[in-house]
Design an enzyme around this catalytic site. Structure first.
Site, PDB file in Angstrom:
ATOM      1  N   TYR A 163       0.841  -1.202   0.000  1.00  0.00           N
ATOM      2  CA  TYR A 163       0.000   0.000   0.000  1.00  0.00           C
ATOM      3  C   TYR A 163       0.875   1.251   0.000  1.00  0.00           C
ATOM      4  CZ  TYR A 163      -3.660   3.242   1.643  1.00  0.00           C
ATOM      5  OH  TYR A 163      -4.544   4.294   1.784  1.00  0.00           O
ATOM      6  N   THR A 198     -13.311   6.243   9.202  1.00  0.00           N
ATOM      7  CA  THR A 198     -14.387   5.583   8.477  1.00  0.00           C
ATOM      8  C   THR A 198     -14.896   4.409   9.317  1.00  0.00           C
ATOM      9  OG1 THR A 198     -12.872   4.065   7.369  1.00  0.00           O
ATOM     10  CG2 THR A 198     -13.307   6.182   6.276  1.00  0.00           C
TER      11      THR A 198
END
Length: 256
Positions: A163, A198
């Site tokens: 990532y 989130t």
């Protein structure tokens, strides 16, 4: 939905395409553009959250977004979605490359196949979405592309080396295209979020140690919300950001 507090008249009626728009930061971005009166299209791999988001936007009194289930690992499907959505809504003045997946992994566990799969989600889609959207922006005579980066690699975050590789490349994509796109008045910028709360992040990663990390690293005491990222994206998409291009805009409460 909390669409933010600033009104951008230039966004009304403009067509906007968002990748990974069905939940999290993407959903805040989609909702915010819809609240501005934009014609919004988005894709996401998750059908049910996407359907609920579209319904929520319509029930809030805004134009229902065009949306499609799409796996961005399939470049042909991604580019077809951009083309089909443009046929329905008009050429896109705004493209937001938001889609990402920060699944945890170790250096030792990564195989060539896994590495390619991580790049196929976190790196490749932005390039090919831009390739599909730019011809329409050239026809319009202007455009704004916003690529979502990350501060995780900049803060030397661990647990997701693939990532980090993908997200560190976002600034290269932005700066590498800025000059050529700029000749057609197409702006391109990076928005790099910090640790945004989130539902997924809260469920998977926010524990007591995470709370300590937030307190230790952020300059501001409040937790970042998806809307905080959407607010920056709106500014860069609107005419208010008309002379902003080739840059990274960090929204991380002062972490990095």
């Amino acid at each position: 939905m909390n669409p933010g507090t600033t009104n951008y008249p230039s966004l009304k009626g403009r067509s906007v395409f968002v990748t990974g728009g069905g939940s999290g930061i993407g959903a805040a971005i989609v909702s915010s553009f819809a609240a501005q009166g934009a014609r919004v299209a988005f894709i996401d791999i998750a059908e049910e959250p996407s359907r609920r988001l579209a319904q929520d936007i319509a029930e809030a009194g805004h134009s229902a977004p065009w949306w499609r289930v799409c796996d961005v690992r399939d470049v042909a499907a991604l580019q077809t979605a951009v083309t089909d959505a443009a046929a329905a809504l008009g050429d896109f003045a705004v493209l937001v490359n938001n889609v990402a997946s920060d699944d945890r992994h170790t250096l030792e566990s990564v195989t060539p196949a896994y590495y390619e799969e991580r790049m196929a989600i976190n790196e490749r889609p932005a390039f090919f979405a831009i390739q599909a959207a730019v011809p329409g922006m050239k026809r319009l005579g202007f455009g704004s592309i916003v690529n979502l980066g990350s501060t995780g690699w900049q803060g030397k975050g661990s647990g997701y080396p693939c990532y980090s590789v993908a997200k560190s490349s976002v600034n290269g994509l932005t700066r590498g295209l800025a000059k050529s796109l700029g000749q057609d008045r197409i702006r391109i910028n990076t928005v790099s979020p910090g640790w945004v709360m989130t539902e997924r992040q809260i469920a998977l990663w926010l524990d007591a140690e995470g709370e300590k990390e937030l307190a230790r690293n952020q300059c501001l005491p409040d937790k970042l919300k998806p809307q905080d990222i959407a607010n920056m994206v709106l500014f860069l998409a609107a005419d208010d950001g008309a002379m902003c291009t080739a840059h990274e805009f960090t929204v991380d409460a002062g972490w990095v």
